[in-house]
Design a protein around this motif. Structure first.
Motif, mmCIF file in Angstrom:
data_model
loop_
_atom_site.group_PDB
_atom_site.id
_atom_site.type_symbol
_atom_site.label_atom_id
_atom_site.label_comp_id
_atom_site.label_asym_id
_atom_site.label_seq_id
_atom_site.Cartn_x
_atom_site.Cartn_y
_atom_site.Cartn_z
ATOM 1 N N LYS A 295 22.465 60.887 52.080
ATOM 2 C CA LYS A 295 23.187 59.630 51.958
ATOM 3 C C LYS A 295 22.644 58.801 50.804
ATOM 4 C CE LYS A 295 24.769 55.684 54.671
ATOM 5 N NZ LYS A 295 24.498 54.720 53.652
ATOM 6 N N GLU A 296 21.304 58.788 50.662
ATOM 7 C CA GLU A 296 20.702 58.038 49.561
ATOM 8 C C GLU A 296 21.157 58.599 48.207
ATOM 9 O OE1 GLU A 296 16.547 58.243 50.245
ATOM 10 O OE2 GLU A 296 16.567 56.861 51.971
ATOM 11 N N LEU A 301 24.743 58.194 43.343
ATOM 12 C CA LEU A 301 25.864 58.641 42.525
ATOM 13 C C LEU A 301 26.916 57.549 42.386
ATOM 14 C CD1 LEU A 301 26.255 62.336 43.772
ATOM 15 C CD2 LEU A 301 25.609 61.590 41.475
ATOM 16 N N GLU A 302 27.188 56.862 43.557
ATOM 17 C CA GLU A 302 28.175 55.779 43.512
ATOM 18 C C GLU A 302 27.693 54.651 42.614
ATOM 19 O OE1 GLU A 302 28.904 54.598 47.494
ATOM 20 O OE2 GLU A 302 29.960 56.440 48.065
ATOM 21 N N MET A 303 26.407 54.392 42.644
ATOM 22 C CA MET A 303 25.834 53.328 41.805
ATOM 23 C C MET A 303 25.991 53.673 40.320
ATOM 24 S SD MET A 303 24.486 50.380 41.699
ATOM 25 C CE MET A 303 24.024 50.193 43.417
ATOM 26 N N LYS A 700 23.515 61.556 36.659
ATOM 27 C CA LYS A 700 24.373 61.973 37.766
ATOM 28 C C LYS A 700 24.255 63.481 38.012
ATOM 29 C CE LYS A 700 28.579 60.534 38.170
ATOM 30 N NZ LYS A 700 29.984 60.243 37.818
ATOM 31 N N ALA A 701 24.169 64.261 36.939
ATOM 32 C CA ALA A 701 24.036 65.719 37.104
ATOM 33 C C ALA A 701 22.769 66.063 37.870
ATOM 34 C CB ALA A 701 24.052 66.387 35.723
ATOM 35 N N GLU A 702 21.652 65.421 37.572
ATOM 36 C CA GLU A 702 20.398 65.661 38.303
ATOM 37 C C GLU A 702 20.562 65.311 39.781
ATOM 38 O OE1 GLU A 702 17.510 63.379 36.300
ATOM 39 O OE2 GLU A 702 17.459 64.639 34.477
ATOM 40 N N LEU A 703 21.234 64.195 40.081
ATOM 41 C CA LEU A 703 21.416 63.780 41.490
ATOM 42 C C LEU A 703 22.269 64.797 42.243
ATOM 43 C CD1 LEU A 703 22.038 59.955 41.006
ATOM 44 C CD2 LEU A 703 20.066 61.017 42.115
ATOM 45 N N LEU A 707 21.277 67.013 45.579
ATOM 46 C CA LEU A 707 22.103 66.924 46.786
ATOM 47 C C LEU A 707 22.490 68.313 47.279
ATOM 48 C CD1 LEU A 707 23.623 65.061 48.731
ATOM 49 C CD2 LEU A 707 25.547 65.049 47.130
ATOM 50 N N MET A 708 22.731 69.289 46.382
ATOM 51 C CA MET A 708 23.079 70.645 46.778
ATOM 52 C C MET A 708 21.926 71.318 47.525
ATOM 53 S SD MET A 708 26.169 71.158 45.982
ATOM 54 C CE MET A 708 26.216 72.938 46.193
ATOM 55 N N HIS A 709 20.709 71.158 47.030
ATOM 56 C CA HIS A 709 19.532 71.728 47.726
ATOM 57 C C HIS A 709 19.396 71.147 49.129
ATOM 58 C CE1 HIS A 709 17.961 74.090 44.402
ATOM 59 N NE2 HIS A 709 18.003 73.024 43.571
#
Length: 938
Positions: A295-296, A301-303, A700-703, A707-709
């Motif tokens: 969620k964080e 990402l939204e930020m 964003k790509a790093e986030l 998130l996938m892991h």
């Protein structure tokens, strides 16, 4: 008199004499105050500071007293401020108490009138009683032991009285007892048998009392044993229940041992189940933790998306800002061009000053006219306010007069309701009468002075006071038959020829010498018909009213004036001539208080007020009309003033327009230059925005990668959670199977446990009851908690029954026997012993008091002999000298010892008897019988 005075008295100083103002009192006051005397002893002043000479702040008294081997010098400094004193003995500071002790040692008594007698205290000396005079003489010139002997005698006498009182009562008792013994001796034969019978009866009563006492003691012992038997019964029950409880406990232990294997297997299943539950909870917690991290990451990402949107928004705002700048530049250039064209086409400013001056002149004239109108309006408004205040005053006064009339009408309504109803009808039907119809006289008559109302009311009957007055008979008949109303009212008709102005038989000036000051008619006002009727019917024009002078000379007035009726102060006099004897007969009555005419209305004043009110109303209307015309003119002038001011403003604006255009064009050029300087480079801003957006997309790509892991980790944890749930299901099924097999064996175990708990509770209750019964039994036997059971109770209890039934039966039997012994009291023997002991104590006490009384009498006799000898010698010496002094003055005087009773030592006294005239008898000195000079000489 003196600032400093020193006196050297010789031996035997007795009297200080001298003419008025020579200082006698100064010497006497100094002796008293210097010897620690109080100001009250002198009878002159209550404060010591008042004895200091006027104008001085300090006074000193120094006295040297004879006392071998060295005299005593006492000094007293007196300060006026605070009335303070400082004492010295032989020039050394001392306290007042020390001074008093030194003076008392020399037997100096300035408070004793027999030793120190100031002139102002002579009267108090004569008031001394004989007893007080004796004690004062003893203290003054007697030997020190004389007064001491006197005091001892008084104390002895007081004690002797107490002893005599006690002895008297004991003697009376002994006399009574002896008298009884003598009677018993004389009547020995008859009383002996009675005594025997009385003794025998007493003996039987004593035996019955002792027998009753045995029954009571036995009842008390049974009541003591009963709680112990009750306690023993409960204790045995407690032991039985305790044994049963222990047996059930053993059975319960065996059953638990049999159930142990099943219990152990169930516990192993529960432990396995708990382990799986802990693993499941740990797995769930880890899933929740990773979900929170996901969620964080999503929030981050939204930020980032929001940051990109904000960058785009900023670029769009700058783009819009640049567009608006270009529009403002174009608008500003267009405005400058329009103003420049207007400025180019505008002609040279013509000369407008003559037109402006003409407008100013006309404005000035308008202002002057408006000021005049304002002054006229202020004057008219002031005048109007004055008229309105005057109108209010007139209306208030008319209201007061109307209130008085209303009060009179209310009085009429309260006393004569029918007359009031007729009055209301008359006021609403005045058009039915040909001539004037007057209301009841009590409303029409107005007293000039309310103090005279009593004369008019006593002269006119009450029926006529409430009567209506008509000028013609026809109107009166119309009134009496009005509307067929049957109201009891009175009506009278005035004479055809008016009598209102008829003259009296003689002018009032001729009657002034008799104290008359007016006729009745002059004391009030009334309408002409009413006054005409009163003059005709009551001759109010010929009845005089007088003062106290009239009352004082009434006899003379009756003889000299031929008046028929007279009013004087509070009385009415009626004079008649007898038809038979032709003699004058007069009668007088006291006037009753006025009831109807005390409140009067001045009709003349009321009419004047009504006219004045109408004049004021007309004046106010005229003022309103003038004020309205002025306000209309003022409004027209205001309109003309506003029009001229607008013309002046337009002329002034025409002259200022060119300057304004030049100034505005300059300002717009400045604004245009500022807009051209604020240009924005949109290409540069676009490149900067793209750089920022690329950096944010990289983040964003790093986030997304992180998130996938996390999502992969959550999937593996959920698979493990499902596996744990399957394992818990298998273990729970195994546990349920074991518990069902275990239940069959636990039914018998639960029954044993319930039986054990019941017995254990019963055992506890019996134990508590044993404790309560033990405390009750100890309380009945008056034993402490830790006190051993007494041996006497054990022995006594062995002879008594051992069961509650037997004890209760035995107890009822003993109570029945004890109740048969009535009328016995254990106080008989106690009372007999007590009386015997008291007689013995009283006999011993009486013997002691007799011995004490004898000793007191011996002491009294010894002290009395010493005291009386000294006293007689002293009084004989005083009497000898006193008689000698009086003989030298050709008078007689004696001093002797006076006593009423030889044993009443507190009533002994010195009596002084004197005779100053040869024809008189010796008379005891008193403060009332003798003159002041005789008392002073004595």
């Amino acid at each position: 008199t003196y600032t400093v005075c020193e006196v050297h008295p010789g031996p035997n100083l007795n009297v200080v004499v001298g003419a008025n103002g020579t200082g006698k009192s100064s010497i006497v006051c100094a002796i008293c105050l210097g010897l620690a005397g109080k100001p009250a002893f002198l009878g002159r002043a209550d404060k010591v500071g008042l004895f200091v000479k006027q104008g001085c702040m300090k006074g000193i008294v120094e006295i040297e007293l004879f006392k071998p081997p060295e005299n005593i010098v006492i000094t007293r400094d007196i300060y006026v401020v605070n009335n303070a004193s400082v004492w010295f003995i032989n020039r050394k500071p001392a306290t007042l108490k020390t001074v008093e002790e030194q003076i008392a040692a020399l037997n100096i008594q300035v408070d004793n009138l027999c030793q120190f007698l100031p002139q102002d205290k002579v009267g108090e000396f004569t008031k001394l009683s004989k007893t007080e005079l004796l004690e004062a003489t003893e203290k003054s010139i007697g030997s020190p032991e004389m007064y001491q002997f006197h005091c001892e005698l008084k104390n002895f006498r007081e004690k002797e009285r107490e002893l005599e009182v006690n002895t008297f009562f004991r003697q009376q008792y002994c006399k009574t007892r002896n008298y009884m013994l003598q009677n018993l001796c004389r009547e020995k034969t008859t009383s002996l048998e009675k005594m025997k019978q009385r003794v025998e009866r007493y003996k039987q009563d004593v035996e019955r009392y002792h027998e009753c006492k045995r029954h009571v003691d036995l009842i008390e012992m049974l009541e003591r044993k009963r709680p112990w038997v009750e306690y023993e019964n409960v204790r045995e029950q407690h032991e039985e229940v305790k044994q049963c409880r222990n047996q059930v406990k053993k059975e319960l232990k065996c059953l638990k041992e049999m159930q142990a294997p099943w219990t152990r297997r169930i516990q192993e299943a529960e432990e396995n189940l708990n382990n799986l539950d802990m693993k499941t909870r740990d797995n769930t917690a880890e899933i929740r933790n990773i979900s929170q991290k996901c969620k964080e990451k999503q929030d981050a990402l939204e930020m980032k998306d929001k940051q990109i949107e904000e960058i785009n928004q900023v670029f769009r705002m700058k783009k819009n800002e640049e567009t608006n700048r270009q529009k403002k530049i174009h608008q500003t250039q267009k405005i400058i061009e329009e103003w420049q064209n207007e400025l180019d086409t505008m002609a040279v400013c013509e000369n407008l000053q003559p037109q402006i001056d003409a407008v100013n002149t006309e404005l000035k004239k308008l202002q002057e006219e408006k000021a005049n109108i304002d002054n006229d309006v202020s004057d008219l408004r002031a005048e109007k306010n004055n008229q309105e205040r005057e109108e209010k005053r007139v209306i208030d006064r008319l209201g007061q007069l109307n209130n008085i009339m209303h009060m009179k009408e209310e009085n009429l309504k309260m006393r004569f309701r029918d007359t009031h109803s007729a009055l209301m009808w008359l006021r609403s039907n005045k058009d039915k009468f040909k001539k004037k119809a007057c209301e009841p006289m009590m409303l029409e008559i107005n007293m000039k002075d309310s103090r005279h109302a009593k004369y008019v009311e006593n002269h006119i009957s009450s029926n006529d006071l409430r009567a209506f007055v008509f000028e013609c008979q026809e109107d009166m008949e119309t009134f009496l038959v009005r509307d067929r109303q049957k109201l009891g009212v009175n009506a009278v008709c005035a004479p055809d020829e008016s009598c209102a102005e008829i003259l009296p038989s003689r002018p009032i000036e001729e009657l002034h010498r008799y104290g008359f000051y007016s006729y009745l008619r002059e004391l009030f006002d009334a309408p002409s018909p009413v006054m005409s009727y009163l003059c005709s019917q009551y001759r109010v024009h010929d009845v005089p009213v007088g003062t106290q002078k009239t009352r004082d000379m009434i006899e003379r007035i009756i003889q000299e004036t031929n008046l028929k009726q007279i009013y004087a102060v509070e009385e009415r006099y009626v004079i008649k001539i007898s038809s038979y004897t032709k003699q004058t007969i007069s009668s007088n009555v006291c006037l009753r208080e006025a009831q109807y005419l005390t409140s009067s209305v001045d009709t003349e004043e009321r009419g004047q007020l009504e006219n004045q009110r109408q004049d004021i109303s007309n004046m106010l209307k005229s003022l309103d009309a003038r004020l309205t015309a002025l306000l209309e003119r003022q409004k027209l002038l205001d309109l003309r003033d506003n029009k001229l001011r607008q013309e002046k403003k337009a002329l002034l604006e025409r002259g200022n327009r060119r300057r304004q255009l030049e100034s505005k064009i300059g300002v717009k050029y400045d604004s245009l230059r500022q807009l051209e300087q604020d240009a924005i480079d949109l290409e540069k801003e676009f490149q900067l925005a793209n750089v920022k957006i690329k950096e944010i997309n990289k983040q964003k790509a790093e986030l997304v990668n992180e998130l996938m892991h996390l999502m992969k980790r959550i999937i593996s944890l959920n698979v493990g959670k499902v596996d744990l749930a399957f394992q818990m299901t298998r273990v729970t099924a195994k546990k349920n199977r074991l518990q069902s097999e275990y239940k069959a064996g636990t039914v018998q175990l639960r029954a044993a446990q319930q039986r054990f708990h019941e017995l254990d509770n019963r055992k506890q209750l019996l134990y508590e009851k044993c404790k309560e019964l033990m405390k009750h039994a100890q309380h009945i036997c008056r034993l402490g908690p830790d006190q051993d059971f007494p041996q006497e109770f054990k022995v006594a209890f062995q002879t008594l029954p051992n069961t509650l039934e037997e004890i209760d039966a035995f107890l009822n039997e003993e109570k029945t026997r004890a109740s048969c012994f009535t009328g016995l009291s254990p106080s008989v023997v106690d009372e007999y012993n007590k009386q015997t002991q008291e007689i013995q104590q009283l006999t011993e006490y009486l013997e002691d008091k007799r011995n004490e009384l004898n000793n007191y009498k011996q002491n009294i006799a010894q002290v009395k002999e010493k005291w009386i000898n000294l006293l007689k010698v002293m009084i004989e010496q005083i009497n000898g000298k006193f008689s000698e002094f009086f003989s030298s003055m050709q008078c007689v005087g004696e001093v002797d010892l006076h006593m009423e009773n030889e044993e009443e030592y507190e009533k002994y006294g010195i009596r002084i008897r004197v005779k100053f005239h040869s024809s008189a008898e010796l008379h005891e000195l008193t403060p009332y019988y003798h003159s002041g000079g005789e008392k002073t000489v004595t």
